[in-house]
Write a protein that holds these residues in place. Sequence first.
Motif, PDB file in Angstrom:
ATOM      1  N   ARG A   1       0.825  -1.210   0.000  1.00 12.94           N
ATOM      2  CA  ARG A   1       0.000   0.000   0.000  1.00 12.94           C
ATOM      3  C   ARG A   1       0.862   1.264   0.000  1.00 12.94           C
ATOM      4  N   LEU A   2       1.978   1.257   0.712  1.00  9.23           N
ATOM      5  CA  LEU A   2       2.872   2.415   0.728  1.00  9.23           C
ATOM      6  C   LEU A   2       3.474   2.656  -0.647  1.00  9.23           C
ATOM      7  N   VAL A   3       3.805   1.583  -1.345  1.00 12.85           N
ATOM      8  CA  VAL A   3       4.313   1.716  -2.719  1.00 12.85           C
ATOM      9  C   VAL A   3       3.227   2.290  -3.618  1.00 12.85           C
ATOM     10  N   ALA A   4       2.003   1.798  -3.456  1.00 12.53           N
ATOM     11  CA  ALA A   4       0.880   2.294  -4.258  1.00 12.53           C
ATOM     12  C   ALA A   4       0.622   3.772  -3.995  1.00 12.53           C
ATOM     13  N   GLU A   5       0.716   4.173  -2.731  1.00  8.61           N
ATOM     14  CA  GLU A   5       0.498   5.583  -2.390  1.00  8.61           C
ATOM     15  C   GLU A   5       1.574   6.466  -3.017  1.00  8.61           C
ATOM     16  N   LYS A   6       2.822   6.015  -2.980  1.00  8.49           N
ATOM     17  CA  LYS A   6       3.899   6.793  -3.597  1.00  8.49           C
ATOM     18  C   LYS A   6       3.733   6.841  -5.112  1.00  8.49           C
ATOM     19  N   LEU A   7       3.303   5.731  -5.715  1.00  6.79           N
ATOM     20  CA  LEU A   7       3.077   5.718  -7.159  1.00  6.79           C
ATOM     21  C   LEU A   7       1.964   6.688  -7.535  1.00  6.79           C
ATOM     22  N   ALA A   8       0.915   6.746  -6.730  1.00  6.82           N
ATOM     23  CA  ALA A   8      -0.167   7.700  -6.978  1.00  6.82           C
ATOM     24  C   ALA A   8       0.368   9.129  -6.938  1.00  6.82           C
ATOM     25  N   GLU A   9       1.240   9.400  -5.979  1.00  7.72           N
ATOM     26  CA  GLU A   9       1.835  10.736  -5.872  1.00  7.72           C
ATOM     27  C   GLU A   9       2.691  11.053  -7.094  1.00  7.72           C
ATOM     28  N   VAL A  10       3.521  10.105  -7.502  1.00  9.58           N
ATOM     29  CA  VAL A  10       4.412  10.319  -8.650  1.00  9.58           C
ATOM     30  C   VAL A  10       3.613  10.542  -9.934  1.00  9.58           C
ATOM     31  N   LYS A  11       2.527   9.796 -10.081  1.00  9.99           N
ATOM     32  CA  LYS A  11       1.722   9.863 -11.302  1.00  9.99           C
ATOM     33  C   LYS A  11       0.666  10.963 -11.256  1.00  9.99           C
ATOM     34  N   GLY A  12       0.413  11.520 -10.074  1.00  7.61           N
ATOM     35  CA  GLY A  12      -0.623  12.542  -9.959  1.00  7.61           C
ATOM     36  C   GLY A  12      -2.018  12.000 -10.167  1.00  7.61           C
ATOM     37  N   VAL A  13      -2.246  10.772  -9.681  1.00  6.45           N
ATOM     38  CA  VAL A  13      -3.558  10.133  -9.793  1.00  6.45           C
ATOM     39  C   VAL A  13      -3.983   9.664  -8.413  1.00  6.45           C
ATOM     40  N   SER A  14      -5.188   9.141  -8.312  1.00  3.65           N
ATOM     41  CA  SER A  14      -5.681   8.666  -7.023  1.00  3.65           C
ATOM     42  C   SER A  14      -5.118   7.285  -6.696  1.00  3.65           C
ATOM     43  N   LEU A  15      -5.118   6.966  -5.411  1.00  5.12           N
ATOM     44  CA  LEU A  15      -4.731   5.626  -4.984  1.00  5.12           C
ATOM     45  C   LEU A  15      -5.659   4.587  -5.600  1.00  5.12           C
ATOM     46  N   GLU A  16      -6.948   4.935  -5.730  1.00  6.43           N
ATOM     47  CA  GLU A  16      -7.919   4.003  -6.309  1.00  6.43           C
ATOM     48  C   GLU A  16      -7.558   3.661  -7.758  1.00  6.43           C
ATOM     49  N   GLU A  17      -7.075   4.657  -8.494  1.00 12.03           N
ATOM     50  CA  GLU A  17      -6.688   4.387  -9.890  1.00 12.03           C
ATOM     51  C   GLU A  17      -5.452   3.504  -9.955  1.00 12.03           C
ATOM     52  N   VAL A  18      -4.486   3.787  -9.099  1.00 12.49           N
ATOM     53  CA  VAL A  18      -3.291   2.939  -9.049  1.00 12.49           C
ATOM     54  C   VAL A  18      -3.677   1.499  -8.726  1.00 12.49           C
ATOM     55  N   ALA A  19      -4.539   1.324  -7.728  1.00  8.69           N
ATOM     56  CA  ALA A  19      -4.966  -0.025  -7.352  1.00  8.69           C
ATOM     57  C   ALA A  19      -5.685  -0.723  -8.493  1.00  8.69           C
ATOM     58  N   ALA A  20      -6.602  -0.002  -9.144  1.00 14.15           N
ATOM     59  CA  ALA A  20      -7.390  -0.616 -10.213  1.00 14.15           C
ATOM     60  C   ALA A  20      -6.508  -1.038 -11.386  1.00 14.15           C
ATOM     61  N   VAL A  21      -5.615  -0.164 -11.809  1.00 13.77           N
ATOM     62  CA  VAL A  21      -4.812  -0.445 -13.004  1.00 13.77           C
ATOM     63  C   VAL A  21      -3.757  -1.509 -12.725  1.00 13.77           C
ATOM     64  N   THR A  22      -3.018  -1.372 -11.614  1.00 12.87           N
ATOM     65  CA  THR A  22      -1.966  -2.353 -11.345  1.00 12.87           C
ATOM     66  C   THR A  22      -2.542  -3.727 -11.030  1.00 12.87           C
ATOM     67  N   THR A  23      -3.692  -3.762 -10.366  1.00 15.41           N
ATOM     68  CA  THR A  23      -4.337  -5.055 -10.099  1.00 15.41           C
ATOM     69  C   THR A  23      -4.793  -5.710 -11.390  1.00 15.41           C
ATOM     70  N   ALA A  24      -5.400  -4.930 -12.283  1.00 19.56           N
ATOM     71  CA  ALA A  24      -5.826  -5.483 -13.575  1.00 19.56           C
ATOM     72  C   ALA A  24      -4.630  -5.993 -14.373  1.00 19.56           C
ATOM     73  N   ASN A  25      -3.530  -5.252 -14.325  1.00 23.63           N
ATOM     74  CA  ASN A  25      -2.319  -5.689 -15.033  1.00 23.63           C
ATOM     75  C   ASN A  25      -1.837  -7.037 -14.503  1.00 23.63           C
ATOM     76  N   ALA A  26      -1.794  -7.174 -13.167  1.00 22.57           N
ATOM     77  CA  ALA A  26      -1.320  -8.415 -12.561  1.00 22.57           C
ATOM     78  C   ALA A  26      -2.287  -9.568 -12.822  1.00 22.57           C
ATOM     79  N   GLU A  27      -3.577  -9.298 -12.728  1.00 22.50           N
ATOM     80  CA  GLU A  27      -4.571 -10.344 -13.003  1.00 22.50           C
ATOM     81  C   GLU A  27      -4.438 -10.867 -14.430  1.00 22.50           C
ATOM     82  N   ARG A  28      -4.259  -9.956 -15.346  1.00 20.09           N
ATOM     83  CA  ARG A  28      -4.123 -10.345 -16.751  1.00 20.09           C
ATOM     84  C   ARG A  28      -2.852 -11.167 -16.963  1.00 20.09           C
ATOM     85  N   LEU A  29      -1.760 -10.724 -16.367  1.00 17.63           N
ATOM     86  CA  LEU A  29      -0.483 -11.423 -16.547  1.00 17.63           C
ATOM     87  C   LEU A  29      -0.531 -12.829 -15.982  1.00 17.63           C
ATOM     88  N   PHE A  30      -1.030 -12.953 -14.751  1.00 17.03           N
ATOM     89  CA  PHE A  30      -1.007 -14.250 -14.065  1.00 17.03           C
ATOM     90  C   PHE A  30      -2.224 -15.109 -14.374  1.00 17.03           C
TER      91      PHE A  30
END
Length: 269
Positions: free
Chosen positions: A233-262
């Motif tokens: 979660r701390l990594v996700a929060e920092k990524l949201a800050e770096v990207k200028g997006v919400s934590l919810e968007e980071v969670a949604a996109v990175t989770t979808a990426n991982a689900e698709r890959l695995f």
Amino acid sequence: MLIDTHAHLYLDRFDADREAMIARAKAAGVTRIVLPAIDVASIHKAIALSEQYDGVWAMAAIHPSEVKDATDADFDAVRELCTHPKVIAVGESGLDYYWDRSFDAKQHNFLRRHIHLTLDTELPLIIHSRDKAKGEVVFPDLIATIDEVCNARPDGDQLRGIFHCFGGPTWVVDEAKRLGFLLGIGGTLTFKNSGVADVVAEIPMEQLVLETDAPFLSPTPHRGKRNESAYTRLVAEKLAEVKGVSLEEVAAVTTANAERLFGLSRSAG
């Protein structure tokens, strides 16, 4: 909902509080954790944990630093364990030039074996890469080896996977996309003066997944202490800050990426 795509939760540093640590991860919104292997014994440990805890999955491979003493029988065991239903990736394999360059040829040999195994099983490949030149030495060798193996296959097979613990160089981003690889972002993103945030700022979110590498590489403010999956979660929060997006968007996109890959469904336990 977050996914920690890389955590060594079978290591003895978690023996005293493993169940509580997994509970803390779920409380932080980390609903699934994928455990990379380093040797045959660790594959068995990862599988055992994946059978014990919902939302935990395993990988199978021999870490590049461990191939020095690995045998053909060890690799045969990796191949067999890839058939287990809780094993969802080949990993972590790759090249490590940081400490000992005396067995580079064997590292390359086992990397080729792991790439072939990945293509044979249609599982994703999780790549470890490390040198003393911020990736400028190891990545050319990694990419050349991947291309060599894939181009030699009769159907020109396409890989998919993750370059684990990515922090540059920036030219690898386009190469990763060409090769079918996502980029794993962990605690180093939070390190002051690491330069990782500058690299990650330029990477499309569709190429990123989250990881901890627990118990290693704890994010700020826990740097120097044991890492654990809750800190995804701390990594996700920092990524949201770096990207200028919400934590919810980071969670949604990175989770979808991982689900698709695995190949994990949203409801997969």
